[in-house]
Design a protein around this motif. Structure first.
Motif, PDB file in Angstrom:
ATOM      1  N   ASP A   1       0.405  -1.387   0.062  1.00 21.37           N
ATOM      2  CA  ASP A   1      -0.552   0.108   0.109  1.00 21.37           C
ATOM      3  C   ASP A   1       0.702   1.682   0.160  1.00 21.37           C
ATOM      4  O   ASP A   1       1.787   1.406   0.086  1.00 21.37           O
ATOM      5  N   MET A   2       0.163   2.164  -0.524  1.00 23.97           N
ATOM      6  CA  MET A   2       1.057   3.446  -0.441  1.00 23.97           C
ATOM      7  C   MET A   2       0.188   4.518  -0.844  1.00 23.97           C
ATOM      8  O   MET A   2      -0.247   4.749  -0.480  1.00 23.97           O
ATOM      9  N   CYS A   3       0.020   5.636   0.434  1.00 27.16           N
ATOM     10  CA  CYS A   3      -0.483   6.957   0.049  1.00 27.16           C
ATOM     11  C   CYS A   3       0.708   7.839   0.545  1.00 27.16           C
ATOM     12  O   CYS A   3       1.624   8.304   0.917  1.00 27.16           O
ATOM     13  N   ARG A   4      -0.093   9.550   0.646  1.00 25.31           N
ATOM     14  CA  ARG A   4       0.161  10.465   0.899  1.00 25.31           C
ATOM     15  C   ARG A   4       0.061  10.589   2.676  1.00 25.31           C
ATOM     16  O   ARG A   4      -0.621   9.970   3.368  1.00 25.31           O
ATOM     17  N   LEU A   5       1.612  11.201   3.351  1.00 24.45           N
ATOM     18  CA  LEU A   5       0.955  11.232   4.806  1.00 24.45           C
ATOM     19  C   LEU A   5      -0.166  11.340   5.506  1.00 24.45           C
ATOM     20  O   LEU A   5      -0.294  11.553   6.227  1.00 24.45           O
ATOM     21  N   GLU A   6      -0.317  12.901   4.222  1.00 23.47           N
ATOM     22  CA  GLU A   6      -1.381  13.671   5.124  1.00 23.47           C
ATOM     23  C   GLU A   6      -2.698  13.372   5.278  1.00 23.47           C
ATOM     24  O   GLU A   6      -3.560  13.157   5.763  1.00 23.47           O
ATOM     25  N   ASP A   7      -2.696  12.211   4.233  1.00 28.89           N
ATOM     26  CA  ASP A   7      -4.047  11.708   4.196  1.00 28.89           C
ATOM     27  C   ASP A   7      -4.615  10.537   4.863  1.00 28.89           C
ATOM     28  O   ASP A   7      -5.596  10.548   4.808  1.00 28.89           O
ATOM     29  N   PHE A   8      -3.131   9.683   5.299  1.00 30.88           N
ATOM     30  CA  PHE A   8      -2.890   9.261   5.831  1.00 30.88           C
ATOM     31  C   PHE A   8      -3.938   9.349   7.393  1.00 30.88           C
ATOM     32  O   PHE A   8      -4.269   8.558   8.072  1.00 30.88           O
ATOM     33  N   LEU A   9      -3.074  10.332   7.580  1.00 31.67           N
ATOM     34  CA  LEU A   9      -2.771  10.794   9.153  1.00 31.67           C
ATOM     35  C   LEU A   9      -4.735  11.695   9.071  1.00 31.67           C
ATOM     36  O   LEU A   9      -4.934  11.854  10.470  1.00 31.67           O
ATOM     37  N   GLN A  10      -5.500  11.707   8.176  1.00 27.62           N
ATOM     38  CA  GLN A  10      -6.447  12.158   7.965  1.00 27.62           C
ATOM     39  C   GLN A  10      -7.393  11.282   8.201  1.00 27.62           C
ATOM     40  O   GLN A  10      -8.921  10.797   8.511  1.00 27.62           O
ATOM     41  N   GLU A  11      -7.475  10.384   7.297  1.00 26.13           N
ATOM     42  CA  GLU A  11      -8.506   9.561   7.193  1.00 26.13           C
ATOM     43  C   GLU A  11      -8.182   8.288   8.295  1.00 26.13           C
ATOM     44  O   GLU A  11      -9.098   7.551   8.752  1.00 26.13           O
ATOM     45  N   SER A  12      -7.256   8.080   8.709  1.00 22.53           N
ATOM     46  CA  SER A  12      -7.204   7.086  10.131  1.00 22.53           C
ATOM     47  C   SER A  12      -6.378   7.585  11.388  1.00 22.53           C
ATOM     48  O   SER A  12      -5.015   7.776  11.904  1.00 22.53           O
ATOM     49  N   ALA A  13      -6.893   6.786  12.298  1.00 22.29           N
ATOM     50  CA  ALA A  13      -6.791   7.092  13.785  1.00 22.29           C
ATOM     51  C   ALA A  13      -6.172   6.060  14.502  1.00 22.29           C
ATOM     52  O   ALA A  13      -5.833   5.708  15.998  1.00 22.29           O
ATOM     53  N   MET A  14      -5.894   4.530  13.344  1.00 25.74           N
ATOM     54  CA  MET A  14      -5.254   3.622  14.362  1.00 25.74           C
ATOM     55  C   MET A  14      -4.018   3.578  14.520  1.00 25.74           C
ATOM     56  O   MET A  14      -3.650   2.289  15.862  1.00 25.74           O
ATOM     57  N   GLY A  15      -3.630   4.451  14.020  1.00 27.68           N
ATOM     58  CA  GLY A  15      -2.456   4.186  14.276  1.00 27.68           C
ATOM     59  C   GLY A  15      -1.966   5.646  16.441  1.00 27.68           C
ATOM     60  O   GLY A  15      -1.135   5.380  16.254  1.00 27.68           O
ATOM     61  N   SER A  16      -2.665   6.260  17.271  1.00 30.00           N
ATOM     62  CA  SER A  16      -2.967   6.603  18.032  1.00 30.00           C
ATOM     63  C   SER A  16      -2.536   6.464  19.170  1.00 30.00           C
ATOM     64  O   SER A  16      -1.859   6.461  19.828  1.00 30.00           O
ATOM     65  N   HIS A  17      -2.976   4.657  19.656  1.00 28.76           N
ATOM     66  CA  HIS A  17      -2.230   4.194  21.054  1.00 28.76           C
ATOM     67  C   HIS A  17      -0.863   2.650  19.910  1.00 28.76           C
ATOM     68  O   HIS A  17      -0.284   3.521  18.981  1.00 28.76           O
ATOM     69  N   VAL A  18      -0.378   2.719  21.606  1.00 24.18           N
ATOM     70  CA  VAL A  18       1.199   1.937  21.152  1.00 24.18           C
ATOM     71  C   VAL A  18       0.368   0.782  20.334  1.00 24.18           C
ATOM     72  O   VAL A  18      -0.608   0.019  20.440  1.00 24.18           O
TER      73      VAL A  18
END
Length: 302
Positions: free
Chosen positions: A28-45
């Motif tokens: 998979d590949m995307c722009r970093l800004e799009d990932f941060l806007q679309e996904s919150a799954m990485g906010s926890h450890v």
């Protein structure tokens, strides 16, 4: 155990709208800004079961990688591998590119190239990123944009093309990574970097079974004293410290991620005596395994 519930191992199929995964691929590949806007799954450890590359061209922030906090800055290229502990911290105006891939995706074409030959994928003490110069950043930006265009176009043989781009990108990173490691050493010491790299590979492969410097020195056809001297010169730590740090890193990963008891985790790391595992861990971490497990949950859950 209730304090383990906040940690997840993320699969590549869980990433944002993963068209490749839906097609049975592992990229998979995307722009970093799009990932941060679309996904919150990485906010926890959490832990990944895939490789992640991240290039930052604008903005700033922080992220946690294997219990160490790292600044996210323009021109910085992060390289992460499966099993590492990761969490996003604060971020402001980040822009760039993200690439996710599994070993299977890479080795489908480059089956003779072991991903562990890349130094940034088998180290526990070097930084998990490269700071690119302006010309290097321009080159990477061009390459990443070409990859993103190929990703979206999905023309004939696009997966083969993406693997070729990825291979070029990783070898460029390897070159820059070694340049950074060698820059601080005299020219006649630079072969020492290669010895330490091979030592690290052996540690990664055998740290559960081999804990003594002399075991690795024998594999490298060196004396223990010489191996210690080379490690001290290159990374400022003895060979024994590098072995212990890798054992400790795995112990901390398992205590955070694995639901087994402390005794079971110690046994999985070849500590025959649970009390010895507890003493070993506390000596180098300052906390017992149980205390560490609870403190990490308190600091990174919720």
């Amino acid at each position: 155990m209730p304090y383990m519930q906040s940690l997840r191992t993320l699969n590549i199929e869980e990433l944002r709208c993963n068209a490749f995964a839906q097609d049975g691929q592992q990229f998979d590949m995307c722009r970093l800004e799009d990932f941060l806007q679309e996904s919150a799954m990485g906010s926890h450890v959490h832990r990944h079961n895939y490789y992640m590359l991240m290039y930052v061209c604008r903005g700033q922030g922080q992220q946690l990688i294997d219990f160490a906090h790292h600044d996210v800055l323009p021109g910085r290229f992060f390289l992460m591998y499966p099993g590492q502990v990761h969490a996003w911290g604060s971020h402001d105006g980040l822009e760039g590119h993200l690439i996710f891939f599994t070993p299977a995706f890479f080795t489908e074409r480059y089956n003779n190239n072991n991903l562990r030959e890349f130094p940034f994928f088998n180290t526990s003490h070097f930084l998990p990123y490269i700071d690119l110069s302006a010309p290097q950043a321009a080159s990477f930006g061009y390459l990443l944009e070409a990859m993103l265009k190929e990703y979206h176009a999905k023309e004939e043989d696009y997966l083969k093309t993406l693997r070729s781009f990825l291979n070029i990108l990783l070898y460029q990173c390897k070159r820059f990574y070694f340049e950074r490691a060698q820059a601080s050493l005299p020219a006649n010491d630079r072969t020492a970097v290669l010895i330490v790299r091979r030592f690290e590979q052996l540690i990664e492969e055998q740290f559960r079974e081999k804990r003594l410097v002399r075991d690795y020195a024998q594999l490298l056809l060196l004396t223990p004293n010489y191996l210690n001297a080379i490690c001290s010169r290159v990374v400022g730590k003895s060979a024994g410290e590098l072995i212990r740090e890798r054992v400790m890193l795995e112990a901390k990963r398992l205590l955070l991620h694995d639901g087994r008891t402390v005794a079971e985790i110690g046994a999985s790391l070849n500590f025959d005596d649970n009390s010895y595992f507890g003493r070993f861990f506390k000596k180098y971490e300052g906390l017992s395994p149980e205390q560490f497990r609870k403190s990490i949950h308190q600091n990174h859950s919720g």
